[in-house]
Motif scaffolding. Structure first.
Motif, short mmCIF file in Angstrom:
data_model
loop_
_atom_site.label_atom_id
_atom_site.label_comp_id
_atom_site.label_asym_id
_atom_site.label_seq_id
_atom_site.Cartn_x
_atom_site.Cartn_y
_atom_site.Cartn_z
N TYR A 1 100.63 -29.03 45.72
CA TYR A 1 101.07 -28.05 44.73
C TYR A 1 99.91 -27.71 43.78
CZ TYR A 1 104.13 -25.72 41.40
OH TYR A 1 104.72 -24.78 40.60
N ALA A 2 99.23 -28.73 43.30
CA ALA A 2 98.13 -28.50 42.37
C ALA A 2 96.99 -27.72 43.02
CB ALA A 2 97.62 -29.84 41.84
N LYS A 3 96.69 -28.04 44.26
CA LYS A 3 95.60 -27.35 44.96
C LYS A 3 95.95 -25.90 45.22
CE LYS A 3 92.34 -29.21 46.76
NZ LYS A 3 90.94 -29.36 46.35
N HIS A 4 97.20 -25.64 45.68
CA HIS A 4 97.61 -24.27 45.95
C HIS A 4 97.52 -23.39 44.71
CE1 HIS A 4 98.76 -24.29 50.07
NE2 HIS A 4 99.72 -25.18 49.96
N ASP A 5 97.95 -23.93 43.58
CA ASP A 5 98.02 -23.14 42.35
C ASP A 5 96.74 -23.20 41.53
OD1 ASP A 5 100.61 -22.83 43.25
OD2 ASP A 5 101.44 -22.85 41.24
N LYS A 6 95.73 -23.89 42.09
CA LYS A 6 94.42 -23.98 41.42
C LYS A 6 94.57 -24.47 39.98
CE LYS A 6 92.15 -20.48 44.30
NZ LYS A 6 93.23 -20.36 45.28
N LEU A 7 95.36 -25.54 39.82
CA LEU A 7 95.57 -26.11 38.51
C LEU A 7 94.32 -26.87 38.04
CD1 LEU A 7 99.20 -27.46 39.04
CD2 LEU A 7 98.48 -25.24 38.15
N VAL A 8 94.17 -26.98 36.75
CA VAL A 8 92.99 -27.64 36.17
C VAL A 8 93.19 -29.15 36.24
CG1 VAL A 8 91.58 -27.93 34.10
CG2 VAL A 8 92.54 -25.68 34.66
N PHE A 9 92.50 -29.80 37.17
CA PHE A 9 92.66 -31.24 37.37
C PHE A 9 91.55 -32.00 36.66
CE2 PHE A 9 90.01 -29.82 40.92
CZ PHE A 9 88.98 -30.74 40.90
N VAL B 1 95.62 -30.57 33.30
CA VAL B 1 95.46 -30.42 31.85
C VAL B 1 95.36 -28.95 31.45
CG1 VAL B 1 94.32 -32.66 31.57
CG2 VAL B 1 92.94 -30.62 32.03
N ASN B 2 95.58 -28.71 30.17
CA ASN B 2 95.37 -27.41 29.54
C ASN B 2 94.60 -27.66 28.26
OD1 ASN B 2 95.45 -24.92 28.29
ND2 ASN B 2 97.67 -24.69 28.39
N ILE B 3 93.28 -27.69 28.38
CA ILE B 3 92.40 -28.01 27.25
C ILE B 3 91.47 -26.84 27.03
CG2 ILE B 3 90.76 -29.66 26.28
CD1 ILE B 3 91.71 -31.67 28.40
N GLU B 4 91.34 -26.44 25.83
CA GLU B 4 90.49 -25.29 25.48
C GLU B 4 89.06 -25.50 25.99
OE1 GLU B 4 88.88 -23.04 21.44
OE2 GLU B 4 90.57 -24.43 21.34
N GLY B 5 88.59 -24.57 26.83
CA GLY B 5 87.21 -24.60 27.32
C GLY B 5 86.95 -25.53 28.48
N VAL B 6 87.98 -26.21 28.99
CA VAL B 6 87.80 -27.19 30.08
C VAL B 6 88.29 -26.59 31.39
CG1 VAL B 6 88.57 -29.42 30.98
CG2 VAL B 6 87.93 -29.20 28.57
N LYS B 7 87.42 -26.66 32.41
CA LYS B 7 87.76 -26.16 33.75
C LYS B 7 88.04 -27.35 34.66
CE LYS B 7 83.90 -23.92 34.30
NZ LYS B 7 83.26 -24.25 33.02
N ALA B 8 88.53 -27.05 35.89
CA ALA B 8 88.90 -28.09 36.85
C ALA B 8 87.72 -29.02 37.12
CB ALA B 8 89.37 -27.46 38.16
N GLY B 9 87.94 -30.32 36.97
CA GLY B 9 86.94 -31.32 37.27
C GLY B 9 85.91 -31.53 36.18
N ASP B 10 86.04 -30.83 35.04
CA ASP B 10 85.03 -30.96 33.97
C ASP B 10 85.05 -32.33 33.33
OD1 ASP B 10 84.03 -28.45 34.30
OD2 ASP B 10 84.82 -27.61 32.43
#
Length: 609
Positions: free
Chosen positions: A480-488, A365-374
């Motif tokens: 891919y998501a883990k390598h690029d530290k994407l917001v999951f 996701v790309n949500i304002e103020g939200v970090k990975a796993g929030d």
């Protein structure tokens, strides 16, 4: 006898001194006139030419060639190849695929009209045909899978045909005696890197300079170096029709020593060693073909297994369907498929299948103020988002799952894969299980009719679209998501627990599945029980004949996979694959003993204790 020995000595020395004619064409295009300059392609070509010259190659080279100069250099190469034993072509620069045909891009290309295809670029197959016409052994290295800034010009000019423009290069097939090597897998984009050389060229040049191994072993080492340097974003690929081993570093000359006169007739003299260009029968090797997903881990396992046993693995990453075609034709020992075959198909074709290694898709996701796993979502909400029924991130259904998170009143933009993929199949299989609306309106497949949103090609296409679109949600393959530290996001599983995507949660899903009760082990791990289970995952499957034509080769393949299950877990987790749990490995080995037999009906492996 003395005269015969002298003649043999002269023949041996002559054979070693005349190693055969070896010719190379090395091109580095960097200073593009209508696009940005590539940082290291000139260095790649200069260093490759130097490495080949040290190994006895006659090298024709060219730096920053326009269309006319590139075509002249190819004609010069064709003339030099006459009478050659080996031809090598190395190209560093921009490349492009249109409708499955690969093109090399000269530095003066503008690509502002559809007519540019033949008038501004050079077809790769022209180079390949030229080489195969003149030399019996040919090797092509293409570091041309870079992100091409000229492609959008051509896409605008082609209009509705712009979909024919693919990412990176298209798969290429080699003729007999030819090997084609790409810096990354077809359809992917290679990295330029920040060093003197690109990741691929740097690794290739380093191993050509120092390794006395055959070409197959060198390419395995190069692939593993590049995967480590790029964190598996880039996986070098090749297609080979070589009929034996090829060495870049010549063997030392054979020296014949005149023996004393024997008391009885001597044995026939030992033949001189073959020249370094000679193609000889390969040693014991395991052949496989199929899915691209497990290709990197097979390469890493192969390198480690060969060091331990001396037995190599030749796996062609040609796609699941092509791999299945090859196992049906019995041209390989095993095939790999990203999706399981149906039990009826396995029975009809006399095949068995079992899972080899796992992966999964992760919502990003790309949500304002939200970090990975929030935040957490459940299956019903995820289905409504991709159906377009939940339109804002502060929707009450999402807020109920995240009572302590302040969610913005931000529109949701759903991003999906525009190309067919096993990742899409696993996600839609899960949504079909947990949502009746999804099952009836969309269903499960590798490509589906999405209800709105944005389409993007490949994992990186989806990730890039999510990254540049505020409020976006998409999905990407686990590694891919883990390598690029994407917001999951975390997902609520069947037991009501919100879990994060980890190796442990994926293995829990596999361990809690009833594999042996499913014909052909054909499980898609969606909505599995268990408090720690990730809700959707899948394995890559190995497919073999129940009664193979070459029982010895199949036995070696089973030994390889037994070794991978026993000793390959660390290597798998390093590349962010998920190993099969021990209880599943036990079930697989029982299947081997029960189902895979030689022509006389004898099991190829013993039943485990």
């Amino acid at each position: 006898m003395l005269r015969a020995a002298i003649v043999l000595l002269c023949l041996c020395i002559g054979s070693a001194a005349h190693a055969g004619k070896r010719v190379a064409l090395v091109i580095g295009n960097s200073a593009y006139q209508h696009a940005g300059e590539l940082a290291n392609t000139r260095n790649d070509a200069v260093d490759m030419a130097a490495a080949l010259r040290t190994h006895g190659f006659q090298v024709l080279d060219g730096i920053d060639l326009d269309k006319a100069a590139l075509e002249r250099r190819i004609r010069d190469f064709a003339a030099a190849l006459v009478g050659a034993d080996v031809g090598v072509f190395f190209y560093a620069g921009h490349g492009l695929q249109i409708s499955g045909t690969n093109y090399l891009v000269p530095i003066d290309a503008q690509l502002r009209s559809a007519s540019a295809l033949d008038f501004e670029m050079v077809r790769l197959d022209l180079v390949q045909r030229t080489m195969e016409r003149e030399a019996p052994t040919n090797i092509l290295f293409l570091d041309a899978c870079r992100d091409n800034p000229l492609a959008p010009n051509l896409a605008r000019a082609m209009g509705t045909r712009s979909a024919d423009i693919g990412r990176g290069l298209a798969p290429a097939e080699s003729g007999v005696g030819t090997l084609i090597s790409f810096s990354t897998q077809p359809g992917n984009v290679a990295l330029d890197g920040t060093a003197r050389n690109s990741p691929f060229a740097g690794a290739l040049i380093r191993h050509l300079r120092s390794s006395s191994d055959d070409l197959s072993a060198i390419l395995i080492a190069v692939r593993n170096d590049v995967m480590r340097e790029t964190q598996r974003r880039q996986v070098p690929w090749e297609h080979s029709s070589l009929t034996g081993r090829f060495y870049f570093i010549p063997s030392p000359p054979a020296v014949a020593v005149t023996p004393p006169a024997p008391a009885e007739p001597p044995s026939p003299p030992v033949a001189a060693l073959p020249s370094p260009n000679a193609v000889v029968r390969a040693p014991t090797i395991i052949t496989g073909a199929g899915a691209t997903f497990p290709y990197p881990i097979y390469a890493l396992w192969s390198e480690a297994y060969k060091k331990e046993t001396g037995i190599g693995l030749n796996y062609q990453s040609v796609g699941s369907r092509a791999g299945i075609r090859q196992i049906l034709a019995r041209t390989v020992v095993f095939a790999a498929s990203d999706l399981p075959l149906q039990s009826a198909d396995l029975e009809r074709d006399g095949l068995v299948q079992f899972p080899g290694v796992m992966g999964c898709a992760i919502p990003i996701v790309n949500i304002e103020g939200v970090k990975a796993g929030d935040i957490a979502l459940d299956g019903a909400v995820l289905a409504k988002i991709f159906l377009g029924e939940i339109k804002s991130w502060n929707d009450p259904a999402i807020q109920r799952l995240n009572p302590y998170v302040r969610l913005p009143a931000q529109p949701i933009v759903a991003v999906h894969r525009s190309d067919a993929s096993a990742t899409t199949y696993v996600l839609t299989h899960y949504l079909s299980k947990v949502s009746t609306d999804w099952r009836t309106k969309v269903g499960a497949d590798t490509a589906v009719e999405w209800r709105g949103g944005i389409g993007a090609k490949g994992n990186d296409g989806v990730a890039n679209a999510v990254a540049r679109t505020k409020g976006a949600i998409g999905y990407a393959e686990y590694a891919y998501a883990k390598h690029d530290k994407l917001v999951f996001v975390r997902l609520v599983n069947r037991d009501g627990r919100a879990v994060a995507p980890t190796t442990a949660s994926l293995m829990a899903a596999a361990a809690n599945a009833n594999w042996e009760a499913t014909p052909g082990f054909g499980l898609i791990l969606t909505d599995m029980p268990g408090a720690e289970s990730w809700p959707f995952a899948s394995a890559s499957f190995i497919v073999m004949p129940k009664q193979p034509e070459d029982a010895a080769a199949t036995r070696e393949a089973l030994k390889f996979f037994a070794w991978a299950f026993a000793k390959g877990d660390r290597l798998a987790t390093e590349l962010l694959y998920v190993p099969m749990p021990d209880n599943v490995v036990g079930a697989i080995q029982r299947l081997w003993a029960a189902e895979i037999r030689d022509a006389g009906g004898k099991p190829l492996v013993a039943r485990p204790n």
